[in-house]
Design a protein around this motif. Structure first.
Motif, short mmCIF file in Angstrom:
data_model
loop_
_atom_site.label_atom_id
_atom_site.label_comp_id
_atom_site.label_asym_id
_atom_site.label_seq_id
_atom_site.Cartn_x
_atom_site.Cartn_y
_atom_site.Cartn_z
N LEU A 1 0.96 -1.20 0.32
CA LEU A 1 -0.19 0.38 -0.07
C LEU A 1 0.93 1.26 0.03
O LEU A 1 0.72 2.45 -0.29
N LEU B 1 -9.07 1.29 0.17
CA LEU B 1 -8.35 2.10 -1.34
C LEU B 1 -8.83 3.82 -1.14
O LEU B 1 -8.48 4.74 -1.58
N CYS C 1 -7.42 7.54 -1.66
CA CYS C 1 -7.68 8.08 -2.44
C CYS C 1 -8.90 9.61 -2.12
O CYS C 1 -9.39 9.77 -3.22
N SER D 1 -10.01 4.95 -6.48
CA SER D 1 -10.15 3.24 -5.95
C SER D 1 -9.87 2.16 -6.34
O SER D 1 -9.02 1.36 -6.59
N LEU E 1 -6.59 2.38 -8.32
CA LEU E 1 -5.44 2.05 -7.17
C LEU E 1 -5.53 0.62 -6.92
O LEU E 1 -4.57 -0.34 -7.34
N ALA E 2 -6.52 -0.21 -7.31
CA ALA E 2 -6.87 -1.74 -7.38
C ALA E 2 -5.94 -1.84 -8.40
O ALA E 2 -5.74 -3.39 -8.47
#
Length: 441
Positions: free
Chosen positions: A304, A346, A350, A376, A379-380
């Motif tokens: 992360l 996430l 964000c 999010s 990002l995932a």
């Protein structure tokens, strides 16, 4: 010319061949199993249904000689057959344990008994028929070479190192008690209770005991005393798809297992150790289950941190909030894609500056904005792609090592199975994330 029997016959033969491969090779005629069954019978256990057998996919296990129906009793093992701390206290070790201060743990007591029985007085041991069938080696991370452990996914590698530390600390803290047992042995106790034998005993207890609560006496430390080694019963292998009920029956004074799934005649009888993912199974039991519905790929805090922008002034506050609300643990990708916990974490990471006051709503599962949802998911996807690349790289490294390090072949095959399952999950998650993107935008 011999007449062909046709496609139907070939299909039938293939079906029969597959069916036979699921059946085991009966081992009950072998001397060591004959002795074990005789030993069990002397302690009140008789069974005409289960047979020890060798299976092509799972190795040694138990086969049923009749069809088992749902709710049927698989096995009922009398208390006399169970190896517990009560067994240890009633043995020659009892007087040493009772007077030792500070008290040793129930786990240390069981390990001590196993080592003493197996290594020092095996031929005279009352538990010899059981000891002879215990594995000589284990594949729990504590027994694996560091080179193998280095190939684990990061969260599992950290847990494996913690497991090794705990076992080493227990061994070191138990040494004064081991030395007090010198009057029982003609040889130096340091050679009997060495780290290798202690690690073997620890793995035996950790991988093979069933849950059985015992009274908390003064002669042991206050640590959990819920262990029971169950000869013959511990030949039952794990299958995540199987459902069973298992417990010690106070009325019958037997440890009983009932199947909730049933089982066909001459097939392997399985139990379920719990809804564990493959990382947990490897850590605690030393194996990986194929097509495990509970499998997941864990996202560690370090992963992360790679994706939190340094210019985000609220990054430390965000991490503190996640930690305080227990949202930094158990973040995963599984067969259904990114878990709710991962996506929630996430989404909080964000949040933009003008949205940050809504962080409580995020943790409750509320949608803050479409932009936050998209960020999010982006990002995932990045994390999923990164873990996929890391997993593929690990598999390539494992493949090279398998040809160069023959002595590590079996260990590497184990990690390869774990990583292959991880890759499938990540690829599935990537597809799901792509679909979520298309429905969010």
């Amino acid at each position: 010319m011999k007449k062909s029997k046709g496609r139907t016959c070939r299909k039938r033969r293939r079906k029969q061949s597959r069916s036979l491969s699921l059946c085991g090779v009966n081992l009950s005629h072998k001397h060591e199993y004959v002795l074990l069954k005789k030993w069990l019978k002397e302690r009140g256990y008789e069974d005409n249904t289960l047979r020890p057998a060798q299976f092509s996919e799972t190795g040694r296990g138990l086969m049923t000689t009749k069809a088992l129906q749902a709710q049927e009793l698989i096995i009922s093992l009398p208390e006399k057959c169970l190896l517990t701390t009560d067994t240890v206290l009633s043995s020659y070790l009892g007087e040493y344990i009772i007077k030792w201060r500070p008290p040793i743990s129930p786990l240390a007591a069981l390990c001590t008994f196993l080592i003493a029985e197996k290594c020092a007085c095996k031929e005279e041991s009352l538990w010899k028929p059981y000891l002879d069938l215990l594995p000589e080696t284990y594949t729990c991370p504590v027994c694996l070479e560091q080179e193998t452990v280095n190939l684990f996914p990061e969260p599992l590698r950290r847990k494996a190192l913690e497991q090794r530390r705990r076992v080493q600390e227990l061994f070191v803290s138990s040494q004064p008690f081991f030395f007090s047992l010198q009057p029982l042995f003609s040889e130096d106790v340091a050679s009997v209770f060495n780290y290798s034998s202690f690690r073997w005993a620890w793995c035996t207890v950790n991988t093979r005991t069933v849950y059985m609560k015992h009274a908390q006496g003064d002669c042991f430390s206050r640590e959990s005393n819920t262990y029971a080694l169950a000869p013959y019963l511990d030949l039952l292998n794990h299958n995540p798809a199987v459902q069973v009920k298992a417990a010690f029956n106070e009325k019958t004074k037997c440890y009983e297992i009932r199947t909730l799934s049933g089982c066909q005649k001459y097939k392997e009888v399985f139990i379920c150790y719990g809804p564990h993912d493959n990382q947990r199974l490897l850590l605690e039991y030393g194996f990986v289950a194929n097509s495990n519905p509970h499998s997941s790929v864990h996202v560690g805090t370090e992963t992360l941190l790679k994706y939190i922008l340094p210019e985000d002034k609220q990054r430390h506050t965000k991490l503190s909030i996640l930690q305080e609300n227990n949202f930094l643990d158990n973040l995963t990708f599984d067969w259904d894609g990114p878990s709710w916990r991962l996506l929630t974490a996430l989404k909080l990471l964000c949040l933009e500056a003008d949205q940050f006051t809504s962080w409580k709503k995020v943790l409750l599962g509320n949608v803050i904005s479409k932009r936050n949802e998209k960020k999010s998911l982006d990002l995932a996807t990045k994390i999923c792609m990164s873990l996929t690349e890391e997993t593929q790289h690990a598999l390539q490294k494992i493949s090279l090592l398998k040809s160069d390090c023959q002595h590590l072949a079996s260990q590497l095959t184990l990690v390869e199975a774990l990583r292959t399952e991880d890759l499938k999950i990540l690829q599935m998650s990537a597809e799901i994330l792509q679909h979520l993107h298309s429905t969010t935008i």
